[in-house]
Motif scaffolding. Structure first.
Motif, PDB file in Angstrom:
ATOM      1  N   PRO B  40       0.834  -1.184   0.000  1.00  0.00           N
ATOM      2  CA  PRO B  40       0.000   0.000   0.000  1.00  0.00           C
ATOM      3  C   PRO B  40       0.876   1.244   0.000  1.00  0.00           C
ATOM      4  O   PRO B  40       2.036   1.207   0.413  1.00  0.00           O
ATOM      5  CB  PRO B  40      -0.817  -0.122   1.275  1.00  0.00           C
ATOM      6  CG  PRO B  40      -0.071  -1.091   2.135  1.00  0.00           C
ATOM      7  CD  PRO B  40       0.678  -1.976   1.206  1.00  0.00           C
ATOM      8  N   ARG B 229      -3.108   0.224  -8.912  1.00  0.00           N
ATOM      9  CA  ARG B 229      -2.760   0.371  -7.494  1.00  0.00           C
ATOM     10  C   ARG B 229      -1.380   0.972  -7.348  1.00  0.00           C
ATOM     11  O   ARG B 229      -1.130   1.788  -6.460  1.00  0.00           O
ATOM     12  CB  ARG B 229      -2.788  -0.995  -6.817  1.00  0.00           C
ATOM     13  CG  ARG B 229      -4.142  -1.373  -6.356  1.00  0.00           C
ATOM     14  CD  ARG B 229      -4.085  -2.741  -5.765  1.00  0.00           C
ATOM     15  NE  ARG B 229      -3.075  -2.834  -4.719  1.00  0.00           N
ATOM     16  CZ  ARG B 229      -2.588  -3.974  -4.276  1.00  0.00           C
ATOM     17  NH1 ARG B 229      -2.996  -5.114  -4.794  1.00  0.00           N
ATOM     18  NH2 ARG B 229      -1.698  -3.988  -3.323  1.00  0.00           N
ATOM     19  N   ALA B 234      -6.943   3.398  -4.989  1.00  0.00           N
ATOM     20  CA  ALA B 234      -7.352   2.424  -3.972  1.00  0.00           C
ATOM     21  C   ALA B 234      -8.593   1.690  -4.446  1.00  0.00           C
ATOM     22  O   ALA B 234      -9.414   2.246  -5.171  1.00  0.00           O
ATOM     23  CB  ALA B 234      -7.645   3.143  -2.663  1.00  0.00           C
TER      24      ALA B 234
END
Lengths: 344, 590
Positions: B40, B229, B234
């Motif tokens: 992330p 991503r 997201a």
């Protein structure tokens, strides 16, 4: 689809806790949503003219509803099974003309027929012509797979032209007595046509509610692929319904001819709009699979009452067409909200 | 409908470094390197989405009870839960379609727009639904600008050029002049995603995006999603397939009964733990079922049954008490074979017998009368009459048994429906409840109830657990199993391994040919490989249990299945459809 899925999704979490009383759905009352409208129209009629609430007037309204009613009955069956047939309004004129053409004497002062068949065959011939027209529609829609709307619109025009050609654009009077009987007779003080129309609506309603092929119409109209996968002969059933629709339109032609004593050249001209309006106001979905014949019948009565009240109120004839269309639109809007659901 | 994958030559975006291409791997359920996950985004940035204390009540039902959800930029966050757990309501709240009773939503650290300001919501979050929200007859370029076309004269050249730029920017390989209708399902999804991104959204909600995709399509979709991503977009990913959650997502949030019960990194979470969080009970071991006694007499048999362009002559035999799997990806002909058995398609040749008696082919009523019950692939398209009640949907096949002389007595229909509702544990307010109000799992039970209403001797079910949650899945498969145990037989046509696990044996189809037969106890990899027309890895001779795993597993006096097409046999001289590839035609032919 999130937006539509949300309420059932929420409801699904505690389905068993829903009290049983809640299973009385508002949809059950949808069929009756026009009954108050009819009552209100009655009150308006009573206020507008003392002639409204007389026996003669009411019987007249009901009798005038029969011919339109039979067309709506046929169209409702076709709409429920997910199709549409615009040519019904021409069938009501053409079927009697063809039947009379085949049986009327070849020598006469007014309309000359072929005199091929005896006069008593006029009624069965007329019905057969109606069914044949429905069958042709079925051939176009189901076998050739052309667009049903345009195909039946073409049939509407062609059949109207055929009627004009056969009758040479004139009205046909002096119809055989057997042909004129049903439209003119009175049984138990009420026109026979009214009894017949009610009986046909009742029979149709019973068939839709209690016969497996009647139930199958809803399935075919709601989702033809699912109906096919469940073993329903979708094409055959649709074909039969189209033929029945033509048959009912021809029968309406017999009643109309008997009622007025002649086949007019413009018999049924422009009715199809009223037919669709009555069906939709009465809660029949144009997309198929939804609606009842009782609703359709109340739709017919509503439209006829509106016309009657307007006549009694002394609306200038030049304005009736405008008002008629406007009132149908108002009626649509009212039934959209009274009926709850979306009209489609 | 499945099987609309784009022509292979058009695709250049997949096969990147983040995942195997569709042609070199064994499908989405096997052998994807789990390490191909970009982490992330930068943890200091404000979360792409933060929702706190969301509560929503519909009438007497609490749909969401203080739910909290945080999605960081560049994160793929899975949202899982059974049907009715509140996922759809949560998505509606997060996309501004439903106003929560209490709770706050913020995007990138800023409070969510006013409720009802659709354009402002669109600039923050977009939802790609199962059903495409594109206009099929307009071009890609026009769809990208839908609702945002310039005032005045439209300059088509400029519009297309702009669309090409946008698509190139996001690495979507679609011709902007193509009509949406001509695209594959996943390409339409790309267009929707690209449209959302051009509006400024940096959070995309994907509502079961893979439900209508085949394995190759899923691969292309996932490749694209991973690339996005990496650029900080997201995703909130809703799926019933836990396998896909593991493949794609970093974090998972589980909803159960309107509450959030778990948020955890996917990496350390076992499938069982996830299932337990979703259902609230320990999952039964989804082990292969042990063989149950010797099968009974032969019930269903096909002899040289063939349909041009779909499947080559097939000889099948299914015995009483047996559940046989027919495994094949979209275009394998498996679905067409099921539809032929059900009478929906007229075969090109061969015959079908049930209990020794020939069945008139190409006629559903005759198939029903012969005892073939059919569960169609797509319950919305071919299963349910959406406008009618549960009772009417259930009794559609038994119209002749509900009254004398062609009549249907409403009392009997209700009674019949009530029995089916009890027997299959359908959660509905009653027989008169509209079928559209049911959850997906219960709708599917209605479709199966209809197939079982005539007490068929053969149940043919195509993807019987399509789009239902894990608990309903178990119930549905249990029902199929019970049908067989009660003396009938069942044929499950599916490419879902979970569906096939309850089978006594599985036949694999590839491009219209039976390529192998596996007894219970097969390994996932070898089955998927056979479905994809690949050699089984290592061409396993014996499965761990010592059972013959491949080819030679015909049951006693079983069907004369031809031997497997051979490990490395390429489908070159494919006799089925040299001109029209079956995977291009299946599902579109009437």
């Amino acid at each position: 689809m999130t937006e539509t899925a949300a309420p059932p999704d929420a409801g699904a979490t505690t389905p068993s806790s829903a009290p049983r009383a809640r299973t009385v759905r508002p949809g059950r009352w949808r069929d009756f949503s026009l009954v108050p409208v009819i009552l209100v129209l009655g009150v308006i009629g009573f206020i507008v003219s003392p002639a409204f609430l007389t026996r003669d007037n009411l019987v007249g309204v009901v009798q005038q509803s029969t011919e339109l009613g039979l067309l709506v009955l046929g169209e409702a069956l076709i709409l429920i099974s997910g199709r549409m047939d615009l040519s019904l309004e021409s069938t009501i004129g053409l079927a009697p003309v063809v039947a009379l053409w085949l049986v009327m004497p070849a020598h006469g002062d007014r309309f000359t027929g072929l005199e091929l068949l005896p006069a008593w065959t006029a009624v069965p011939l007329c019905l057969a012509v109606g069914a044949a027209i429905g069958t042709v529609n079925g051939f176009l829609i189901l076998t050739l797979r052309v667009n049903g709307f345009i195909a039946t619109l073409g049939m509407l025009t062609a059949l109207r032209g055929l009627q004009v050609g056969l009758s040479e654009g004139r009205s046909i009077g002096d119809v055989p007595p057997s042909f004129a009987y049903l439209g003119g007779a009175t049984w138990l003080g009420v026109p026979a046509a009214v009894w017949i129309c009610l009986a046909l609506f009742a029979a149709g309603g019973a068939a839709l509610g209690y016969l497996r092929h009647g139930r199958a119409l809803y399935a075919v109209g709601g989702n033809p692929e699912a109906a096919r996968a469940a073993g329903i002969r979708v094409d055959r059933l649709t074909w039969i319904v189209l033929a029945v629709g033509g048959l009912l339109a021809a029968f309406a032609g017999i009643l109309y001819t008997g009622h007025y004593g002649a086949v007019s050249a413009s018999q049924g001209n422009g009715w199809i709009f009223q037919v669709f309006a009555a069906a939709v106001i009465g809660g029949i979905s144009l997309k198929g699979g939804r609606g009842t014949l009782f609703g359709a019948l109340t739709g017919v009565l509503t439209l006829q009452l509106v016309i009657n009240v307007m006549t009694l109120a002394g609306v200038p004839p030049l304005w009736t067409q405008f008002l008629n269309g406007a009132i149908i639109i108002v009626a649509l809007v009212i039934s959209r909200f009274a009926g709850g659901g979306k009209q489609d | 409908m499945r099987g609309r994958g784009g022509p292979p030559g058009e695709r250049t975006t997949s096969g990147g470094p983040s995942g195997p291409g569709p042609d070199d791997g064994a499908g989405p359920h096997a052998g994807r390197p789990p390490g191909a996950r970009t982490g992330p985004g930068n943890p200091g940035a404000p979360p792409a989405l933060h929702a706190e204390g969301i509560r929503k009540r519909f009438g007497p039902t609490l749909a969401l009870d203080g739910v909290r959800l945080t999605v960081r930029p560049g994160e793929a966050h899975a949202l899982v839960g059974r049907n009715g757990a509140g996922k759809s309501t949560l998505v509606s709240v997060l996309t501004g379609l439903v106003r929560p009773d209490t709770g706050t939503v913020s995007f990138a650290g800023r409070a969510a727009p006013r409720f009802g300001d659709a354009a402002a919501w669109q600039r923050r979050v977009a939802c790609v639904h199962q059903r495409s929200m594109t206009v099929p007859d307009l071009t890609v370029a026009e769809n990208l600008h839908l609702g945002h076309l310039p005032r005045g004269r439209i300059r088509w050249q400029a519009l297309r050029a702009r669309a090409r730029e946008v698509l190139a920017e996001y690495g979507v390989d679609v011709d902007p002049a193509a009509r949406i209708r001509e695209l594959g399902v996943e390409q339409r999804q790309f267009v929707e995603i690209a449209r959302a991104l051009t509006h400024g959204a940096r959070l995309i909600v994907l509502d079961e995006p893979t439900a209508r995709l085949d394995a190759a399509g899923i691969d292309r979709l996932f490749t694209e999603l991973r690339a996005l991503r990496a650029r900080g977009v997201a995703f909130l990913f809703i799926s019933h397939h836990l396998q896909e959650v593991h493949e794609l997502c970093d974090t998972v949030t589980v909803l159960r009964d309107a509450r959030r019960v778990l948020t955890a990194p996917v990496a350390g979470l076992s499938r069982d733990a996830l299932v337990e969080a979703m259902t609230g009970e320990r999952p039964g071991t989804a082990a292969h079922r042990p063989p149950s006694g010797p099968p009974g007499p032969e019930v269903l048999r096909t002899e040289r049954l063939a349909l041009d362009g779909h499947f080559a002559p097939a000889d099948l035999a299914v015995r009483a008490g047996e559940v046989v799997g027919l495994a094949g990806a979209a275009g394998s002909g498996a679905t067409a074979l099921a539809e032929t058995l059900a009478g929906l398609r007229a075969p090109g040749g061969g015959r079908i017998t049930v209990g020794g008696r020939p069945v008139r082919a190409g006629s559903v009523p005759h198939a029903l009368a012969a005892g073939i019950g059919y569960v169609p692939e797509d319950r919305h398209r071919e299963g349910l009459i959406a406008t009618r009640s549960v009772a009417e949907n259930v009794t559609l096949t038994v119209g002749d048994q509900l009254g004398p002389g062609g009549t249907v007595l409403p009392s009997r229909a209700r009674e019949f429906a009530r029995r089916m509702i009890t027997a299959l544990d359908i959660k509905a307010a009653g027989p008169a409840a509209p079928v559209t109000g049911l959850s997906g799992g219960n709708q599917q039970k209605v479709v199966i109830a209809r197939a079982l209403a005539r007490e068929p001797r053969v149940l043919v079910a195509v993807r019987p657990t399509n789009g239902v949650d894990i608990k309903s899945k178990e119930a549905l498969l249990g029902t199929v199993r019970r049908v067989a145990d009660a003396g009938a037989c069942a044929l499950i046509v599916s490419d879902e391994l979970d569906d096939l696990r309850i089978c006594d044996r599985v036949l694999t189809l590839f491009r219209g040919r039976v390529t192998g037969e596996f007894a219970a106890g097969w390994r996932d990899g070898e089955l998927v490989a056979a479905m994809e027309g690949m050699a089984p890895p290592g061409a396993a001779v014996e499965a761990p249990g010592g059972r013959p795993a491949h080819g030679a597993a015909a049951p006693p006096a079983g069907p004369p299945v031809r031997p497997a097409a051979g490990p490395a046999a390429p489908p070159v001289g494919d006799p089925v459809a040299p001109a029209a590839r079956p995977d291009a035609t299946e599902g579109t032919a009437p």
